[in-house]
Write a protein that holds these residues in place. Structure first.
Motif, PDB file in Angstrom:
ATOM      1  N   MET A 131       0.637  -1.129  -0.008  1.00  0.00           N
ATOM      2  CA  MET A 131      -0.008  -0.133  -0.301  1.00  0.00           C
ATOM      3  C   MET A 131       0.855   2.017   0.063  1.00  0.00           C
ATOM      4  O   MET A 131       2.095   1.486   0.983  1.00  0.00           O
ATOM      5  CB  MET A 131      -0.942  -0.348   1.338  1.00  0.00           C
ATOM      6  CG  MET A 131      -1.744  -0.680   1.206  1.00  0.00           C
ATOM      7  SD  MET A 131      -3.202  -1.087   2.517  1.00  0.00           S
ATOM      8  CE  MET A 131      -3.435   0.958   3.135  1.00  0.00           C
ATOM      9  N   ALA A 168      -6.955   1.605   2.096  1.00  0.00           N
ATOM     10  CA  ALA A 168      -7.869   1.017   0.513  1.00  0.00           C
ATOM     11  C   ALA A 168      -8.859   0.831   0.582  1.00  0.00           C
ATOM     12  O   ALA A 168      -9.120   0.804   1.680  1.00  0.00           O
ATOM     13  CB  ALA A 168      -7.106  -0.459   0.536  1.00  0.00           C
ATOM     14  N   THR A 169      -8.901   1.140  -0.503  1.00  0.00           N
ATOM     15  CA  THR A 169     -10.996   1.040  -1.079  1.00  0.00           C
ATOM     16  C   THR A 169     -11.307  -0.068  -1.417  1.00  0.00           C
ATOM     17  O   THR A 169     -10.761  -1.314  -1.629  1.00  0.00           O
ATOM     18  CB  THR A 169     -10.734   2.248  -2.289  1.00  0.00           C
ATOM     19  OG1 THR A 169     -10.129   0.966  -3.170  1.00  0.00           O
ATOM     20  CG2 THR A 169     -10.392   3.443  -2.421  1.00  0.00           C
ATOM     21  N   GLU A 205      -9.852  -1.525  -4.325  1.00  0.00           N
ATOM     22  CA  GLU A 205      -8.303  -2.194  -4.455  1.00  0.00           C
ATOM     23  C   GLU A 205      -8.438  -3.813  -3.193  1.00  0.00           C
ATOM     24  O   GLU A 205      -7.417  -4.040  -3.908  1.00  0.00           O
ATOM     25  CB  GLU A 205      -7.725  -1.217  -3.349  1.00  0.00           C
ATOM     26  CG  GLU A 205      -7.929   0.265  -4.153  1.00  0.00           C
ATOM     27  CD  GLU A 205      -6.690   1.284  -4.159  1.00  0.00           C
ATOM     28  OE1 GLU A 205      -6.516   2.232  -4.894  1.00  0.00           O
ATOM     29  OE2 GLU A 205      -7.221   1.945  -2.555  1.00  0.00           O
ATOM     30  N   ARG A 206      -8.977  -3.262  -1.925  1.00  0.00           N
ATOM     31  CA  ARG A 206      -8.502  -4.468  -1.324  1.00  0.00           C
ATOM     32  C   ARG A 206      -9.470  -6.148  -1.881  1.00  0.00           C
ATOM     33  O   ARG A 206      -8.560  -7.101  -2.146  1.00  0.00           O
ATOM     34  CB  ARG A 206      -9.561  -4.201  -0.004  1.00  0.00           C
ATOM     35  CG  ARG A 206      -8.954  -3.387   0.776  1.00  0.00           C
ATOM     36  CD  ARG A 206     -10.088  -3.515   2.056  1.00  0.00           C
ATOM     37  NE  ARG A 206     -10.417  -3.949   2.236  1.00  0.00           N
ATOM     38  CZ  ARG A 206     -11.091  -4.652   3.271  1.00  0.00           C
ATOM     39  NH1 ARG A 206     -12.568  -4.307   3.320  1.00  0.00           N
ATOM     40  NH2 ARG A 206     -11.442  -5.519   4.222  1.00  0.00           N
TER      41      ARG A 206
END
Length: 205
Positions: A116, A121-122, A125-126
């Motif tokens: 990261m 994280a959005t 993104e995860r």
């Protein structure tokens, strides 16, 4: 005279017992079986046991046999990728499951902290990271031969010393390792003598 009077009655009785009349009164009921719709055994049910499967990764690789590859499979199930359950299985060429381990999506996501560039994280993104981890789970680099190097010192609490020494004498034994969480690198290997998959000491961080 008496015979003449009885004659019409005899003719009437004969007519009532004629074969044609008997068939008419005893005819079987119409067969309605043919009108029923046959069972559709090929029709898929509305809900299946696999309806919550979100992602599946498969890879064939030599492991328990020197000639017949095993099937390595990772299946993610659940209401969402980031909150799902992950099943790791190894199935031999004969269709027998020789190893199964349950993980969570969080087990695959934890190492994301090392990649990261921001503190958070959005959700997208995860999810992308978990899918990437699954795609790379059975990469060539995660299979090692020999499974147990001759230079590795015996570590009590994992295998008994005799099994450890026996495995170190098998240079063609194949080990498979995978990361769980941030730093837990687990290793498994097939033992021909006991015909089972066992864990080896991990590599650490």
């Amino acid at each position: 005279m008496r015979y003449a009077a009885l004659a019409p009655l005899l003719l009437l009785a004969s007519a009532c017992t004629s074969p044609e009349s008997a068939q008419t009164t005893t005819a079987p009921a119409a067969d309605t079986t043919a009108a029923l719709e046959p069972l559709d055994t090929a029709r898929a049910p509305a809900v299946t046991a696999q309806s919550d499967t979100l992602k599946t990764v498969r890879r064939r690789h030599l492991f328990s046999s020197p000639t017949a590859p095993d099937l390595f499979m990772l299946v993610l199930r659940g209401p969402a990728v980031t909150g799902g359950e992950v099943t790791l299985t190894i199935t031999d060429a004969g269709g027998q499951v020789i190893f199964r381990e349950l993980l969570t999506a969080a087990d695959l996501e934890a190492s994301m902290v090392y990649e990261m560039k921001t503190t958070t994280a959005t959700p997208a993104e995860r999810e992308a990271f978990i899918r990437k981890r699954m795609d790379e789970f059975f990469a060539d680099k995660n299979f090692r031969t020999p499974a147990l190097s001759a230079r590795e010192a015996y570590q009590p609490g994992t295998l008994d010393r005799a099994t450890w020494d026996d495995l170190q004498r098998q240079p063609r034994a194949i080990g498979f390792h995978y990361l769980v969480g941030k730093e837990d690198v687990r290793r498994v290997v097939w033992l021909p003598r006991t015909k089972q998959v066992v864990h080896l000491p991990g590599f650490g961080g």
